[in-house]
Design a protein around this motif. Structure first.
Motif, PDB file in Angstrom:
ATOM      1  N   SER A 418       0.826  -1.203   0.000  1.00 58.35           N
ATOM      2  CA  SER A 418       0.000   0.000   0.000  1.00 58.35           C
ATOM      3  C   SER A 418       0.864   1.257   0.000  1.00 58.35           C
ATOM      4  O   SER A 418       2.039   1.223   0.364  1.00 58.35           O
ATOM      5  CB  SER A 418      -0.917  -0.011   1.225  1.00 58.35           C
ATOM      6  N   LEU A 436      -8.844  10.306  -5.684  1.00 57.14           N
ATOM      7  CA  LEU A 436      -7.803   9.551  -6.388  1.00 57.14           C
ATOM      8  C   LEU A 436      -8.410   8.954  -7.647  1.00 57.14           C
ATOM      9  O   LEU A 436      -9.472   8.316  -7.572  1.00 57.14           O
ATOM     10  CB  LEU A 436      -7.264   8.451  -5.454  1.00 57.14           C
ATOM     11  N   ASP A 439      -9.234   2.838  -9.377  1.00 61.19           N
ATOM     12  CA  ASP A 439      -9.785   1.986  -8.304  1.00 61.19           C
ATOM     13  C   ASP A 439      -8.801   1.883  -7.143  1.00 61.19           C
ATOM     14  O   ASP A 439      -7.611   1.651  -7.358  1.00 61.19           O
ATOM     15  CB  ASP A 439     -10.002   0.554  -8.829  1.00 61.19           C
ATOM     16  N   TYR A 440      -9.332   2.017  -5.948  1.00 59.14           N
ATOM     17  CA  TYR A 440      -8.450   1.888  -4.787  1.00 59.14           C
ATOM     18  C   TYR A 440      -9.285   1.485  -3.569  1.00 59.14           C
ATOM     19  O   TYR A 440     -10.516   1.630  -3.543  1.00 59.14           O
ATOM     20  CB  TYR A 440      -7.739   3.215  -4.508  1.00 59.14           C
ATOM     21  N   LEU A 453      -3.488   3.252   1.230  1.00 59.72           N
ATOM     22  CA  LEU A 453      -4.237   3.155  -0.019  1.00 59.72           C
ATOM     23  C   LEU A 453      -3.676   2.014  -0.850  1.00 59.72           C
ATOM     24  O   LEU A 453      -2.483   1.994  -1.165  1.00 59.72           O
ATOM     25  CB  LEU A 453      -4.109   4.463  -0.802  1.00 59.72           C
ATOM     26  N   VAL A 455      -3.918   0.552  -4.367  1.00 57.29           N
ATOM     27  CA  VAL A 455      -4.370   1.164  -5.615  1.00 57.29           C
ATOM     28  C   VAL A 455      -4.147   0.214  -6.781  1.00 57.29           C
ATOM     29  O   VAL A 455      -3.077  -0.384  -6.908  1.00 57.29           O
ATOM     30  CB  VAL A 455      -3.583   2.486  -5.857  1.00 57.29           C
ATOM     31  N   LYS A 456      -5.171   0.082  -7.600  1.00 60.33           N
ATOM     32  CA  LYS A 456      -5.065  -0.787  -8.779  1.00 60.33           C
ATOM     33  C   LYS A 456      -4.183  -0.116  -9.830  1.00 60.33           C
ATOM     34  O   LYS A 456      -4.255   1.098 -10.032  1.00 60.33           O
ATOM     35  CB  LYS A 456      -6.469  -1.011  -9.350  1.00 60.33           C
ATOM     36  N   HIS A 463      -1.081   8.202 -11.176  1.00 59.69           N
ATOM     37  CA  HIS A 463      -2.023   8.313 -10.051  1.00 59.69           C
ATOM     38  C   HIS A 463      -1.946   9.720  -9.491  1.00 59.69           C
ATOM     39  O   HIS A 463      -0.839  10.227  -9.238  1.00 59.69           O
ATOM     40  CB  HIS A 463      -1.658   7.316  -8.943  1.00 59.69           C
ATOM     41  N   LEU A 465      -3.359  11.997  -6.360  1.00 60.50           N
ATOM     42  CA  LEU A 465      -4.030  11.889  -5.055  1.00 60.50           C
ATOM     43  C   LEU A 465      -4.140  13.260  -4.392  1.00 60.50           C
ATOM     44  O   LEU A 465      -3.177  14.036  -4.409  1.00 60.50           O
ATOM     45  CB  LEU A 465      -3.197  10.956  -4.158  1.00 60.50           C
TER      46      LEU A 465
END
Ligand code: IDC
Length: 470
Positions: A418, A436, A439-440, A453, A455-456, A463, A465
């Motif tokens: 993560s 974000l 997907d997360y 987090l 995160v995919k 990404h 955030l």
């Protein structure tokens, strides 16, 4: 001539021809954990008191480490050890001392910290008015070594210069002291090789060349010692990070370093990256001498910060090493101190590097007025920061006026786990709201104040955030 003038003179001589490189070019390397996550370490130096205590231990008790986490949210400590404590007699290592160190590392482990072992020295050793080297490895040549004020001026006492010259092999051709130093490090590294709370080793605090200065020192005897120590440590410990420092009297003030690239034998293993880090200190001259951050002092300090960034990026690029600021600090009771801390934190974020504040020792420079009693500066030191980033960081910042933390990063092959962000309870009493892309899953640890987090991956997309207080 004071030390600042001396440092400037050396700095001019020391201007090396490396080209400044852009942000992305130099900062491709980060300190990483076993999951490949980029670590942004944030902590204190602990402690100056251990230089002089009878057992070589710092002032802290286990409860002080817990209090540090609860007050500052740090995740890292630059922990001072001393050659004189490791090897009180030639070839005789004090494993009782190392066991006491290991116990304290356990206190930090219980709070989730990483520990950098710093082989500290100031002014060579106790026999010439400093600390670090054992008496048996100190040869002052019978010359004067009288403690000066400020303490840094003691560096240019003749007996101190003589002691360094003997260590570096400048005066005579007796390599024994250095060999003993490397052997002592090898002993320490074999003792801690399998300790996962230990991040790594800081080979020598603020090296000083004695009679040989500037690039001649850094590319000569200093680089030689570092490479020998790295090679020796790698025979017993292939994994921990090894940090090297430049000559401090120049680089602390934002002047250039000539430190060359060092080789990490671990890269002989296919796929293994070098784990050598660059760990300079930052003490602009007005701040180093306990001054304010206002008026002309502030102007001079800001010039130093800009120069420090440029020079550190140059050196790190040349060395292909990630950066960790091993010391910075100030007399926090002076005018403008809070602003200085803010500005350093902004600099750290801009450079995406971690740091250790000098120091935890209760007093006017410290976040502690007394053990367990936070000073005003503690509130300012407690800041939001990404502790671990599961990918390749692009940028991050924390705006203390809007309480908005922003961060960008890219996916990186092989990195798992993560992305963890510390949100100080003062600014985020109820945690943070997350924006974000993609997907997360978010997990808020309310007792540790850490937002995690998962995160995919988003191939080809950065990404982005934003965290604000809930
Ligand atoms: C200082 C201590 C001070 C002590 C002195 C000499 O705060 O009490 O008398 O060391 O041992 C450094 C050094 C670090 C210094 C610190 C602040 O790495 O050991 O601690 N400093 O002066 N370099 C620049 C500043």
């Amino acid at each position: 001539m004071n030390l600042v003038v001396l440092a400037c003179a050396i700095g001019l001589l020391g201007a090396v021809g490396a080209k400044p490189s852009g942000h992305g070019a130099w900062q491709e390397r980060f300190i990483t954990d076993s999951q490949g996550r980029a670590l942004i370490l944030y902590g204190l130096n602990t402690s100056s008191s251990s230089k002089y205590s009878a057992d070589g231990m710092p002032w802290i008790k286990q409860a002080d480490v817990a209090a540090e986490y609860n007050t500052l949210g740090t995740d890292f400590v630059r922990y001072l050890i001393q050659w004189s404590d490791v090897e009180p007699e030639p070839g005789v290592y004090d494993d009782h001392y190392l066991a006491e160190v290991r116990q304290r590392i356990g206190w930090y482990q219980a709070q989730g910290y990483q520990v950098l072992l710093d082989m500290h020295q100031d002014v060579y050793g106790a026999a010439v008015g400093g600390n670090g080297a054992p008496g048996w490895a100190t040869d002052s040549g019978g010359l004067a070594a009288t403690v000066q004020s400020p303490w840094e001026m003691t560096y240019v006492q003749p007996g101190v210069t003589h002691a360094y010259d003997e260590f570096w092999g400048t005066r005579t051709d007796h390599p024994e002291y250095q060999q003993q130093y490397v052997a002592a490090w090898t002993h320490v590294a074999s003792y801690f090789a399998r300790n996962n709370t230990v991040l790594g080793y800081d080979l020598m605090n603020e090296p000083w060349g004695g009679s040989v200065q500037g690039p001649a020192f850094e590319t000569g005897p200093l680089a030689h010692l570092y490479q020998n120590a790295i090679d020796a440590i790698r025979t017993v410990d292939p994994n921990h990070w090894i940090f090297v420092e430049p000559e401090a009297a120049t680089t602390n003030y934002g002047l250039p370093s000539a430190l060359p690239k060092l080789d990490d034998p671990r890269t002989a293993t296919p796929g293994a990256e070098a784990r050598i880090g660059y760990a300079p200190h930052l003490y602009p001259a007005p701040i180093d001498s306990g001054g304010t951050y206002s008026g002309t002092d502030q102007y001079l300090t800001d010039r130093t910060l800009a120069s420090w960034q440029t020079q550190v990026q140059r050196t790190a690029a040349r060395m292909d090493a990630p950066v960790l600021m091993g010391e910075w600090g100030l007399d926090a009771t002076q005018d403008g101190a809070h602003l200085y801390v803010d500005h350093i934190q902004t600099l750290l974020d801009t450079m995406m590097i971690g740091s250790a504040y000098w120091s935890s020792d209760p007093g006017s420079w410290s976040p502690w007025k007394a053990p367990g009693k936070p000073s005003d500066i503690a509130d300012v030191l407690a800041t939001a920061y990404p502790r671990a980033i599961a990918g390749q960081p692009v940028d991050f910042s924390y705006d203390k006026s809007t309480l908005e933390l922003t961060m960008d990063w890219n996916d990186k092959a092989g990195v798992t786990g993560s992305t963890d962000v510390y949100l100080p309870p003062g600014d985020f009493p109820d945690g943070g709201d997350v924006q974000l892309n993609g997907d997360y899953k978010a997990k808020w640890d309310a007792s540790r104040h850490i937002l995690s987090l998962t995160v995919k991956a988003t191939p080809g997309v950065t990404h982005h955030l934003v965290i604000t207080p809930t």
